[in-house]
Design a protein around this motif. Structure first.
Motif, PDB file in Angstrom:
ATOM      1  N   ALA A 140      46.877  36.668  21.174  1.00  0.00           N
ATOM      2  CA  ALA A 140      46.256  35.422  21.626  1.00  0.00           C
ATOM      3  C   ALA A 140      45.777  34.688  20.379  1.00  0.00           C
ATOM      4  CB  ALA A 140      45.092  35.691  22.568  1.00  0.00           C
ATOM      5  N   GLU A 141      46.030  33.386  20.319  1.00  0.00           N
ATOM      6  CA  GLU A 141      45.678  32.600  19.136  1.00  0.00           C
ATOM      7  C   GLU A 141      44.957  31.327  19.539  1.00  0.00           C
ATOM      8  OE1 GLU A 141      49.425  33.725  16.181  1.00  0.00           O
ATOM      9  OE2 GLU A 141      49.511  31.894  17.392  1.00  0.00           O
ATOM     10  N   GLN A 142      44.066  30.888  18.670  1.00  0.00           N
ATOM     11  CA  GLN A 142      43.424  29.589  18.800  1.00  0.00           C
ATOM     12  C   GLN A 142      43.781  28.785  17.544  1.00  0.00           C
ATOM     13  OE1 GLN A 142      41.070  32.532  18.911  1.00  0.00           O
ATOM     14  NE2 GLN A 142      42.149  32.727  20.876  1.00  0.00           N
ATOM     15  N   ARG A 143      44.590  27.757  17.726  1.00  0.00           N
ATOM     16  CA  ARG A 143      45.033  26.908  16.618  1.00  0.00           C
ATOM     17  C   ARG A 143      44.144  25.659  16.605  1.00  0.00           C
ATOM     18  NH1 ARG A 143      51.432  26.258  16.619  1.00  0.00           N
ATOM     19  NH2 ARG A 143      50.849  25.455  14.560  1.00  0.00           N
ATOM     20  N   ILE A 144      43.279  25.576  15.607  1.00  0.00           N
ATOM     21  CA  ILE A 144      42.245  24.549  15.569  1.00  0.00           C
ATOM     22  C   ILE A 144      42.608  23.493  14.519  1.00  0.00           C
ATOM     23  CG2 ILE A 144      39.786  24.111  15.242  1.00  0.00           C
ATOM     24  CD1 ILE A 144      39.368  27.149  15.832  1.00  0.00           C
ATOM     25  N   THR A 145      42.848  22.274  14.978  1.00  0.00           N
ATOM     26  CA  THR A 145      43.049  21.132  14.097  1.00  0.00           C
ATOM     27  C   THR A 145      42.022  20.065  14.440  1.00  0.00           C
ATOM     28  OG1 THR A 145      44.664  20.128  15.607  1.00  0.00           O
ATOM     29  CG2 THR A 145      45.532  21.595  13.895  1.00  0.00           C
ATOM     30  N   GLN A 146      41.982  19.004  13.659  1.00  0.00           N
ATOM     31  CA  GLN A 146      40.982  17.969  13.899  1.00  0.00           C
ATOM     32  C   GLN A 146      41.143  17.300  15.266  1.00  0.00           C
ATOM     33  OE1 GLN A 146      40.858  14.940  10.884  1.00  0.00           O
ATOM     34  NE2 GLN A 146      38.822  14.263  11.449  1.00  0.00           N
ATOM     35  N   PRO A 147      42.382  17.013  15.725  1.00  0.00           N
ATOM     36  CA  PRO A 147      42.500  16.354  17.039  1.00  0.00           C
ATOM     37  C   PRO A 147      42.194  17.260  18.220  1.00  0.00           C
ATOM     38  CG  PRO A 147      44.451  15.973  15.671  1.00  0.00           C
ATOM     39  CD  PRO A 147      43.671  17.077  15.032  1.00  0.00           C
ATOM     40  N   LEU A 148      42.599  18.546  18.177  1.00  0.00           N
ATOM     41  CA  LEU A 148      42.461  19.396  19.360  1.00  0.00           C
ATOM     42  C   LEU A 148      42.595  20.862  18.982  1.00  0.00           C
ATOM     43  CD1 LEU A 148      45.717  19.363  21.532  1.00  0.00           C
ATOM     44  CD2 LEU A 148      45.683  18.930  19.085  1.00  0.00           C
ATOM     45  N   THR A 149      42.296  21.726  19.970  1.00  0.00           N
ATOM     46  CA  THR A 149      42.496  23.174  19.851  1.00  0.00           C
ATOM     47  C   THR A 149      43.594  23.591  20.823  1.00  0.00           C
ATOM     48  OG1 THR A 149      40.210  23.604  19.183  1.00  0.00           O
ATOM     49  CG2 THR A 149      41.447  25.448  20.115  1.00  0.00           C
ATOM     50  N   THR A 150      44.591  24.308  20.296  1.00  0.00           N
ATOM     51  CA  THR A 150      45.702  24.795  21.106  1.00  0.00           C
ATOM     52  C   THR A 150      45.574  26.297  21.275  1.00  0.00           C
ATOM     53  OG1 THR A 150      47.161  23.045  20.274  1.00  0.00           O
ATOM     54  CG2 THR A 150      48.210  24.959  21.295  1.00  0.00           C
ATOM     55  N   HIS A 151      45.670  26.764  22.515  1.00  0.00           N
ATOM     56  CA  HIS A 151      45.641  28.200  22.805  1.00  0.00           C
ATOM     57  C   HIS A 151      47.080  28.674  22.976  1.00  0.00           C
ATOM     58  CE1 HIS A 151      41.254  28.310  23.450  1.00  0.00           C
ATOM     59  NE2 HIS A 151      41.431  27.074  23.896  1.00  0.00           N
ATOM     60  N   ARG A 152      47.413  29.733  22.244  1.00  0.00           N
ATOM     61  CA  ARG A 152      48.785  30.223  22.295  1.00  0.00           C
ATOM     62  C   ARG A 152      48.789  31.711  22.635  1.00  0.00           C
ATOM     63  NH1 ARG A 152      53.118  28.822  17.624  1.00  0.00           N
ATOM     64  NH2 ARG A 152      51.888  30.288  16.377  1.00  0.00           N
ATOM     65  N   PHE A 153      49.735  32.098  23.491  1.00  0.00           N
ATOM     66  CA  PHE A 153      49.871  33.485  23.939  1.00  0.00           C
ATOM     67  C   PHE A 153      51.286  33.952  23.607  1.00  0.00           C
ATOM     68  CE2 PHE A 153      46.922  31.123  26.567  1.00  0.00           C
ATOM     69  CZ  PHE A 153      45.774  31.912  26.474  1.00  0.00           C
ATOM     70  N   ARG A 154      51.378  35.113  22.938  1.00  0.00           N
ATOM     71  CA  ARG A 154      52.648  35.560  22.375  1.00  0.00           C
ATOM     72  C   ARG A 154      52.926  37.016  22.762  1.00  0.00           C
ATOM     73  NH1 ARG A 154      52.163  33.760  16.065  1.00  0.00           N
ATOM     74  NH2 ARG A 154      54.230  34.764  16.061  1.00  0.00           N
ATOM     75  N   TYR A 155      54.220  37.282  23.074  1.00  0.00           N
ATOM     76  CA  TYR A 155      54.680  38.660  23.261  1.00  0.00           C
ATOM     77  C   TYR A 155      55.924  38.859  22.407  1.00  0.00           C
ATOM     78  CZ  TYR A 155      57.291  42.621  24.977  1.00  0.00           C
ATOM     79  OH  TYR A 155      58.015  43.780  25.028  1.00  0.00           O
ATOM     80  N   ARG A 156      55.925  39.948  21.605  1.00  0.00           N
ATOM     81  CA  ARG A 156      57.068  40.257  20.743  1.00  0.00           C
ATOM     82  C   ARG A 156      57.544  41.677  20.977  1.00  0.00           C
ATOM     83  NH1 ARG A 156      56.415  41.204  14.380  1.00  0.00           N
ATOM     84  NH2 ARG A 156      55.842  43.232  15.250  1.00  0.00           N
ATOM     85  N   PHE A 157      58.856  41.831  21.140  1.00  0.00           N
ATOM     86  CA  PHE A 157      59.495  43.147  21.184  1.00  0.00           C
ATOM     87  C   PHE A 157      60.280  43.317  19.892  1.00  0.00           C
ATOM     88  CE2 PHE A 157      63.341  45.670  22.041  1.00  0.00           C
ATOM     89  CZ  PHE A 157      62.730  46.884  22.328  1.00  0.00           C
ATOM     90  N   ALA A 158      60.073  44.447  19.189  1.00  0.00           N
ATOM     91  CA  ALA A 158      60.697  44.654  17.887  1.00  0.00           C
ATOM     92  C   ALA A 158      61.310  46.045  17.796  1.00  0.00           C
ATOM     93  CB  ALA A 158      59.663  44.466  16.763  1.00  0.00           C
ATOM     94  N   VAL A 159      62.353  46.157  16.971  1.00  0.00           N
ATOM     95  CA  VAL A 159      62.968  47.445  16.653  1.00  0.00           C
ATOM     96  C   VAL A 159      63.168  47.523  15.144  1.00  0.00           C
ATOM     97  CG1 VAL A 159      64.177  47.658  18.863  1.00  0.00           C
ATOM     98  CG2 VAL A 159      65.333  46.561  16.942  1.00  0.00           C
ATOM     99  N   ASP A 160      63.105  48.722  14.608  1.00  0.00           N
ATOM    100  CA  ASP A 160      63.484  48.934  13.209  1.00  0.00           C
ATOM    101  C   ASP A 160      64.069  50.329  13.066  1.00  0.00           C
ATOM    102  OD1 ASP A 160      61.309  50.839  11.844  1.00  0.00           O
ATOM    103  OD2 ASP A 160      60.217  49.449  13.157  1.00  0.00           O
ATOM    104  N   PHE A 161      65.002  50.482  12.124  1.00  0.00           N
ATOM    105  CA  PHE A 161      65.658  51.772  11.918  1.00  0.00           C
ATOM    106  C   PHE A 161      66.334  51.791  10.548  1.00  0.00           C
ATOM    107  CE2 PHE A 161      68.301  49.079  14.716  1.00  0.00           C
ATOM    108  CZ  PHE A 161      69.363  48.813  13.872  1.00  0.00           C
ATOM    109  N   PRO A 162      66.521  52.976   9.965  1.00  0.00           N
ATOM    110  CA  PRO A 162      67.236  53.093   8.691  1.00  0.00           C
ATOM    111  C   PRO A 162      68.718  52.804   8.874  1.00  0.00           C
ATOM    112  CG  PRO A 162      66.699  55.266   9.540  1.00  0.00           C
ATOM    113  CD  PRO A 162      66.017  54.286  10.438  1.00  0.00           C
TER     114      PRO A 162
END
Length: 228
Positions: free
Chosen positions: A127-149
């Motif tokens: 969950a993020e709060q992006r704060i700029t002078q005009p407004l505050t934007t709330h952002r919600f993110r989901y990430r699925f990741a994989v890694d392997f040799p």
């Protein structure tokens, strides 16, 4: 997962990115990053990073122009062997280089991983709060990741590895319609001596994909990560 079975991942990714030249509304960036990871103890760590985002394609023109510089700090706490929570703060310097607003960003994160074989899977919620002078934007993110040799079942010093992820984002702000974004990321890295990792790759983003004119964004990513 054997070495030969891993190559279809790369084939799909390169075919996907190879078709980008046919997309409209395309913006391209080169984004180098340098990060330092510091362990306070076995369960608590800090991450500091600086990222420089530069235009390489804008309005159908090929160029090299700085868009912004980001300074980021995360504090992470391991709550189980495979789970962690983190708090982050970021400041984006943009109006020095572009027409955009400077931004203060606050982040709350939960991450869980599993590694049944040589492939590690990760689920990250933010969950993020992006704060700029005009407004505050709330952002919600989901990430699925994989890694392997990429060689054998275990990553040895100097050998390459692959990191890939898929992420969905929802942004909401007062007076604005909700914005939906999707990101697809693929990178190859090398674990070097003295805690240094080098990664290179690409990321493709579809921004505002529910609107009548979604934006296509491509990143060339390069990074160096130092663990102390």
């Amino acid at each position: 997962m054997s070495y030969t079975h891993k190559w279809p991942f790369f084939l799909l990714i390169f075919l996907f990115f190879g078709n980008l030249h046919a997309q409209d509304n395309l913006t391209g960036y080169w984004q180098p990053e340098f990060a330092i990871n510091y362990d306070v103890n076995k369960a608590y760590s800090h991450n500091f990073s600086v990222t420089n985002r530069n235009y390489i394609i804008k309005d159908s023109e090929v160029l090299l122009k700085t868009r912004q510089i980001d300074l980021v700090h995360f504090s992470k706490l391991d709550i189980k062997d495979n789970q962690s929570i983190a708090l982050g703060v970021q400041y984006r310097f943009r109006n020095n280089f572009d027409d955009g607003e400077n931004e203060l960003r606050l982040t709350q994160q939960y991450n869980v991983t599993s590694k049944p074989f040589s492939v590690r899977y990760g689920h990250r919620f933010r969950a993020e709060q992006r704060i700029t002078q005009p407004l505050t934007t709330h952002r919600f993110r989901y990430r699925f990741a994989v890694d392997f040799p990429l060689k054998g079942e275990k990553l040895d010093m100097g050998e390459p590895y692959f990191v890939g992820s898929f992420e969905n984002l929802l942004s909401v702000a007062k007076g604005n319609s909700p914005q939906f974004d999707t990101r697809l990321n693929g990178q190859v890295g090398w674990q070097l001596e003295h805690g240094l990792k080098i990664q290179v790759g690409v990321e493709y983003r579809i921004e505002e994909y529910t609107s009548g004119l979604p934006q296509n964004v491509v990143f060339l990513l390069t990074s160096a990560q130092l663990s102390l």
